[in-house]
Design an enzyme around this catalytic site. Structure first.
Site, short mmCIF file in Angstrom:
data_model
loop_
_atom_site.label_atom_id
_atom_site.label_comp_id
_atom_site.label_asym_id
_atom_site.label_seq_id
_atom_site.Cartn_x
_atom_site.Cartn_y
_atom_site.Cartn_z
N ARG A 89 -61.96 56.09 7.78
CA ARG A 89 -62.26 54.74 8.24
C ARG A 89 -63.31 54.84 9.34
O ARG A 89 -62.98 55.15 10.49
CB ARG A 89 -60.97 54.14 8.77
CG ARG A 89 -60.84 52.67 8.71
CD ARG A 89 -59.38 52.26 8.81
NE ARG A 89 -58.85 52.06 7.46
CZ ARG A 89 -59.20 51.04 6.68
NH1 ARG A 89 -60.00 50.10 7.10
NH2 ARG A 89 -58.70 50.94 5.46
N LYS A 126 -64.53 53.17 1.77
CA LYS A 126 -64.35 52.37 0.54
C LYS A 126 -64.64 53.27 -0.67
O LYS A 126 -63.95 54.28 -0.81
CB LYS A 126 -65.20 51.12 0.64
CG LYS A 126 -64.75 50.24 1.82
CD LYS A 126 -65.55 48.97 1.99
CE LYS A 126 -65.07 48.22 3.24
NZ LYS A 126 -65.92 47.05 3.53
N GLU A 130 -69.38 61.46 24.89
CA GLU A 130 -70.36 60.38 24.91
C GLU A 130 -71.79 60.94 24.91
O GLU A 130 -72.07 61.94 25.54
CB GLU A 130 -70.14 59.50 26.15
CG GLU A 130 -68.95 58.56 25.97
CD GLU A 130 -68.57 57.81 27.23
OE1 GLU A 130 -69.30 56.93 27.63
OE2 GLU A 130 -67.54 58.15 27.79
N TYR A 168 -63.71 64.06 24.47
CA TYR A 168 -64.72 63.05 24.83
C TYR A 168 -66.11 63.65 24.69
O TYR A 168 -66.34 64.78 25.11
CB TYR A 168 -64.53 62.59 26.28
CG TYR A 168 -64.09 61.14 26.35
CD1 TYR A 168 -64.97 60.13 25.95
CD2 TYR A 168 -62.82 60.78 26.77
CE1 TYR A 168 -64.57 58.80 25.97
CE2 TYR A 168 -62.42 59.45 26.79
CZ TYR A 168 -63.31 58.47 26.39
OH TYR A 168 -62.92 57.17 26.40
N THR A 194 -69.75 51.62 5.44
CA THR A 194 -68.45 52.15 5.83
C THR A 194 -68.30 53.44 5.04
O THR A 194 -68.99 53.67 4.05
CB THR A 194 -67.31 51.20 5.41
OG1 THR A 194 -67.44 50.94 4.01
CG2 THR A 194 -67.36 49.89 6.16
N ASP A 237 -76.61 46.69 3.66
CA ASP A 237 -75.25 47.07 4.03
C ASP A 237 -74.54 47.47 2.74
O ASP A 237 -74.09 46.62 1.98
CB ASP A 237 -74.57 45.87 4.70
CG ASP A 237 -73.10 46.13 5.01
OD1 ASP A 237 -72.58 47.19 4.63
OD2 ASP A 237 -72.48 45.24 5.62
C1 LIG Z 1 -66.00 46.22 4.61
C2 LIG Z 1 -67.36 45.76 4.96
C3 LIG Z 1 -67.83 45.80 6.28
C4 LIG Z 1 -66.96 46.06 7.48
O1 LIG Z 1 -66.27 47.18 7.53
P1 LIG Z 1 -64.99 47.35 8.50
O2 LIG Z 1 -64.87 48.83 8.49
O3 LIG Z 1 -63.89 46.63 7.86
O4 LIG Z 1 -65.35 46.83 9.83
C5 LIG Z 1 -69.15 45.45 6.51
N1 LIG Z 1 -69.95 45.07 5.51
C6 LIG Z 1 -69.53 44.99 4.23
C7 LIG Z 1 -70.48 44.56 3.17
C8 LIG Z 1 -68.21 45.33 3.93
O5 LIG Z 1 -67.79 45.19 2.67
#
Ligand SMILES: *Cc1c(COP(=O)(O)O)cnc(C)c1O
Length: 467
Positions: free
Chosen positions: A249, A243, A61, A59, A240, A214
């Site tokens: 993750r 990807k 925080e 932990y 993220t 994003d």
């Molecule tokens: C995949 C994605 C997210 C969210 O990610 P998670 O890890 O699935 O919560 C947010 N914004 C975009 C543009 C994404 O493609």
């Protein structure tokens, strides 16, 4: 061994064969199929090792140096390393950019950004979900607020041009002038072209909005420099890490800091995102950070800074273009006419198929992809396209000539779907019936599935093991 020691030290396969069997089945599915879901990837051995390490136990925080718990000397060093490498991976000056590596995933990262910089019921604009945006950019329907972004904030979508499939920046500006959002989100989950961040910046400046990019889908491509970076024009950037970046993750938020501007009196105006975003992540929305994931971010950001990763990212795009060209040469329509990135969207209306039927048949032959709305679709519930991505196949070392084989499998699968559809008529339920009950069709599917399986098995996954 004592009983307690048996529980503590047992192998999963001995202590829980039921679960072990399911994990092995999933592994087999991953090995024997072609993974074309654009948001997925196969992460690396070092990342998997971080994720199953002792860091999971701790932990911590708070932020490094300001923890609510003791025993964090090494955890602090790990988080600082993850921060430093995240900034380095995107060539950011630590005087001008800060970073928070604690978000559990992309969606919590985005909600932390809104929580930090937008007041309750403040206004947010993002690309509409059916047009390629993400749920977290504010999705709602006529009778239901779907995303919490639309429940706790007021969201308004902008759209792509239904003819070209490209973002309609003029309409965005027009709507932003009326709606006066606090934040405009530049980011996509299903769009095959680079965004014009400069144009987004101009629109934000005109209406007094923050530009929040994003880059979840494209962050691997951005790190490798194979697509334009959002950082030059953005105030805040989230991603993220699982990807195209191929890490764990998890989620990361970058924010501008330091001097924003100097006013007429010579006074410095400072960015104030740092404390707002850090506090929104913790204690606003999250508790203890996932230290195993943070370590995995550190090592994946290191990987993303190597020449080998640049080669990987270039190959992702090369493969996506090859896929697009191959499908077009077989008569399929690709939204926007092609791709600059890692994915493409096939518009199946001209071949008389729906996204659901295509997804279903491809799953039957071990090709994973997802149905997706195409620009101009009447119903989001019955989308007309499929989204195909190349990050995962490229990790398995597929090259252009291999993509040609994949194109052939896809084409044969889709032709089979058409054959079924000709027998069944338009209803999905009837389609499924023919798919499962017609012996001739079953034979054809089995044969094609066998070919795809044998082909896939030639390409090892990273860190190959039973699990
Ligand atoms: C995949 C994605 C997210 C969210 O990610 P998670 O890890 O699935 O919560 C947010 N914004 C975009 C543009 C994404 O493609």
């Amino acid at each position: 061994m004592s009983d307690i020691s048996k529980i503590l030290n047992a192998n999963l396969w001995d202590s829980d064969p039921e679960l072990w069997d399911l994990i092995k089945k999933e592994k087999k599915r991953q090995v024997t199929g072609l993974e074309m879901i654009a948001s997925e990837n196969f992460t690396t051995m070092p990342v998997l090792q971080c994720l199953s390490s002792c860091l999971h136990n701790k932990y911590s925080e708070g932020l490094p140096g300001q923890r609510y718990y003791g025993g964090n000397e090494y955890i602090d060093e790990i988080e600082i390393l993850a921060q430093k490498r995240s900034l380095e991976a995107y060539k950011l000056d630590p005087e001008k950019w800060g970073v928070n590596v604690q978000p559990y995933s992309g969606s919590p990262a985005n909600f932390a950004v809104y929580t930090g910089v937008v007041e309750p019921h403040g206004r947010i604009m993002g690309l509409d979900l059916p047009d390629g945006g993400h749920l977290t950019h504010g999705f709602f329907t006529g009778n239901k607020k779907i995303s919490a972004t639309s429940i706790f904030f007021e969201s308004m979508p902008y759209k792509v041009d239904p003819e070209t499939g490209l973002i309609d920046y003029n309409k965005l500006l027009e709507c932003a002038r009326l709606f006066r959002p606090k934040v405009i989100v530049a980011g996509v989950s299903c769009h095959s072209r680079a965004l014009d961040y400069k144009k987004f910046r101009e629109i934000c400046d005109e209406v007094g909005a923050y530009l929040f990019s994003d880059m979840a889908h494209i962050s691997g491509l951005v790190a490798a420099g194979v697509t334009p970076s959002p950082f030059e024009y953005s105030d805040i950037v989230s991603t993220t890490t699982h990807k195209s970046l191929r890490g764990p993750r998890a989620g990361v938020i970058f924010f501008r800091k330091g001097v924003k501007s100097v006013n007429a009196k010579g006074e410095k105006i400072m960015y104030d995102f740092e404390s707002k975003i850090n506090q929104a992540v913790f204690p606003g929305l999250q508790g203890g950070p996932h230290n195993h994931a943070i370590a995995a971010i550190a090592t994946s950001m290191k990987q993303a800074s190597t020449p080998e990763f640049v080669t990987y990212a270039k190959q992702i795009v090369t493969n996506a273009k090859r896929l697009s060209d191959g499908l077009q040469s077989k008569g399929y329509k690709i939204v926007t006419g092609g791709t600059d990135l890692h994915l493409l969207l096939v518009d199946l209306r001209s071949v008389g198929l729906t996204g659901a039927k295509a997804e279903l048949i491809l799953e039957e032959i071990n090709i994973a992809c997802n149905k997706n709305t195409v620009p101009g679709d009447k119903s989001a519930l019955n989308p007309s396209g499929i989204r195909l991505g190349t990050p995962a196949l490229t990790t398995r070392n597929l090259k252009e000539k291999d993509i040609d084989v994949v194109v052939d499998f896809l084409d044969r699968g889709l032709k089979l779907a058409k054959e079924i559809s000709n027998i069944s008529g338009p209803k999905l339920a009837d389609f499924k019936k023919v798919l499962h009950d017609n012996p001739d069709i079953q034979n054809k599917i089995a044969k094609l599935k066998d070919e795809v399986t044998k082909y896939s098995e030639q390409f090892p996954l990273p860190g190959y093991s039973e699990y």
